[in-house]
Design an enzyme around this catalytic site. Structure first.
Site, PDB file in Angstrom:
ATOM      1  N   ARG B 247       0.858  -1.178   0.000  1.00  0.00           N
ATOM      2  CA  ARG B 247       0.000   0.000   0.000  1.00  0.00           C
ATOM      3  C   ARG B 247       0.895   1.229   0.000  1.00  0.00           C
ATOM      4  NH1 ARG B 247      -3.513  -2.738  -1.657  1.00  0.00           N
ATOM      5  NH2 ARG B 247      -5.406  -3.438  -0.560  1.00  0.00           N
ATOM      6  N   HIS B 296      -0.932   0.046  -9.851  1.00  0.00           N
ATOM      7  CA  HIS B 296      -1.567  -0.939  -8.965  1.00  0.00           C
ATOM      8  C   HIS B 296      -2.109  -2.135  -9.763  1.00  0.00           C
ATOM      9  CE1 HIS B 296      -3.555  -1.272  -4.743  1.00  0.00           C
ATOM     10  NE2 HIS B 296      -3.228  -2.458  -5.231  1.00  0.00           N
TER      11      HIS B 296
END
Lengths: 330, 330
Positions: B247, B296
């Site tokens: 993250r 991502h």
């Protein structure tokens, strides 16, 4: 430099922090005290053709290239003049295998598109959906993994890729080599035993039509030039990816650009390309979103380049002195 | 869709080929017939905060996220309201591990620079020299391979990376976890036996100062936010690379940009970044030549996304019916 210094030979070094001129190279070749030459694959000044060989004085005994490939060298011409050729096999196999696996992953996973999206600031406008920017999975159960050429580097690539593929449904591995051996079945059985997956030599058509991942790692020679052309690409799966980490001209660039733009194959990853390094920003393969190109960096890690430099210099010294060379082209 | 159809439950599907509005989401949550909701990590509409939880009707029993991470969900708040949380661990471990290894190789081998050079047409102007575009070797003899978090995905990454590292001089592996276990030595011995290299838990300072390759694959929570900050980066080796596939906020972007521009570390590879997906083309990390950023895409392969979709839907159905969920956040 320290190896050269302790050899008892004198070295003439290109004084510029850039490629030498062809004139500078040819001029020194004519000097009767010059007994060997170290050169690279990448510079036009270093092409060992008829002009180069004619410029060599008769005491010049060895041409040592800082590369494993020697398609820039007229091997037969050199032999006729009694000049031995050194190259750098083995020491770069790991580094090239690393880059090859990286290109396989980048191509399957559409990284060229992803990077471009981030660089253009377009990420924020991308609607998220489950299959946006998705590519084929390397652990897909019925994966066929193929090699054009199954030498040292291909084998290093295979041992790495098997850490990514499915353990439950291992991939089938197939390769093309220049010619079948009399004991081909036995050879393939040895490969299969060694890698723990089925490995077999196939013919060109089967390589084209069955591959999910096709990796080009063979020599460039008249039989492999344009091997991957429109007819070959037309037989490939629309979900297949192609990676070339060998020499550009083995894959026809025009035909590949067409296959990529029409979706005939899924994507391509290239460490090498015909015409390199003169590749302009509007080259169709540079512009293709499903093609990633890196500037011939296969062997570009520090430890590898040191080992290549050492082997190149040892070949040159041994050749110049008439001693057995560590790695001579036969 | 077929699993939903055979569940006996009715599905309300976002009708647009784009993220739904927050109003659309909150409006449906209030409907007393709505007993569960499937959502993603990536959309602002899907943040499970106080506003979201207050909007939920009292029959709503489950929130099922199409992700393994659940830092977008107020877990305690949901628990207080008796709402169960489903997520998708396991099924995406291979895909994320693949991308992580790819980012390690891309970062070590300066692929961001290489791609930019080709795209700009600058390849032809690059003087060839032995160490041009060279990076650290992944098979370097004294390699230290480090993990921030050593869960399922980190372990998959390690098993892949060991196919690249030196066989003669295997790497040392170290990791940080949230707290040492009473039987920590025994646990580390089991890891060492399983991977065939020395694996051990270390403290934060040692992780920072000894790593050659540092891989971030932990949860985002208050104790890991900004874990990699200027003080941490200041202890790292100048030749070290950092990869974040977890993250964004675990790594402080400003501090990383500073470390990259001053050569405090060698390079970074990011699948995630604070503030994603609103990352502009002039973000300092986007502009850094020694940083590669992909949008991502860790789990973005077709087979993986199908498996995530299935698990997400099965969690939602089981939760809505009050049955045991296949993968519930405890």
């Amino acid at each position: 430099m320290s190896i050269l210094a302790s050899s008892g030979l004198e070295a003439i070094i290109n004084p510029h922090d850039a490629a030498p001129s062809r004139e500078w190279v040819l001029g020194h070749l004519a000097d009767p005290e010059v007994r060997g030459v170290c050169l690279t694959h990448s510079q036009p000044s270093d092409k060992v053709d008829d002009e180069f060989l004619k410029a060599c004085n008769e005491n010049l005994k060895v041409v040592s290239t800082f590369s494993v490939g020697y398609d820039h060298i007229d091997i037969e011409g050199a032999k006729r003049r009694g000049i031995k050729i050194g190259h750098t096999p083995g020491v770069l196999s790991d580094a090239v295998a690393d880059i090859t696996v990286m290109l396989v992953l980048m191509t399957l996973r559409r990284v060229e598109e992803g990077i471009s999206l981030v660089k253009s600031g377009g990420w924020s406008k991308l609607p998220w959906a489950p299959f946006i920017l998705c590519g084929p999975s390397i652990s897909h159960p019925s994966l066929v993994l193929s090699f054009l050429g199954f030498g040292r580097i291909s084998q290093h690539v295979l041992s790495r890729l098997l850490a990514f593929t499915s353990k439950i449904h291992p991939p089938q591995v197939q390769y093309v080599s220049s010619h079948a051996r009399p004991n081909q079945m036995e050879i393939d059985q040895q490969f299969s035993d060694r890698f723990g997956v089925k490995v077999k030599r196939v013919e060109r058509d089967q390589l084209a039509s069955e591959s999910d991942i096709l990796i080009v790692l063979c020599d460039l020679n008249p039989s492999t030039k344009d091997y991957v052309n429109s007819e070959f690409l037309g037989k490939m799966k629309r979900t297949a990816v192609l990676v070339n980490a060998a020499r550009g001209p083995i894959v026809n660039s025009d035909d590949l650009a067409h296959a990529l733009s029409t979706g005939q194959i899924f994507g391509a990853g290239l460490d090498v390309i015909t015409g390199e390094p003169d590749i302009s920003s509007d080259h169709p393969l540079v512009k293709a979103q499903n093609c990633v190109i890196i500037p011939h960096m296969g062997s570009a890690d520090v430890d590898t380049r040191k080992a290549m430099a050492e082997l190149c210099v040892r070949n040159a010294i041994a050749g110049a002195k008439g001693d057995p060379m560590p790695a001579m082209v036969q």
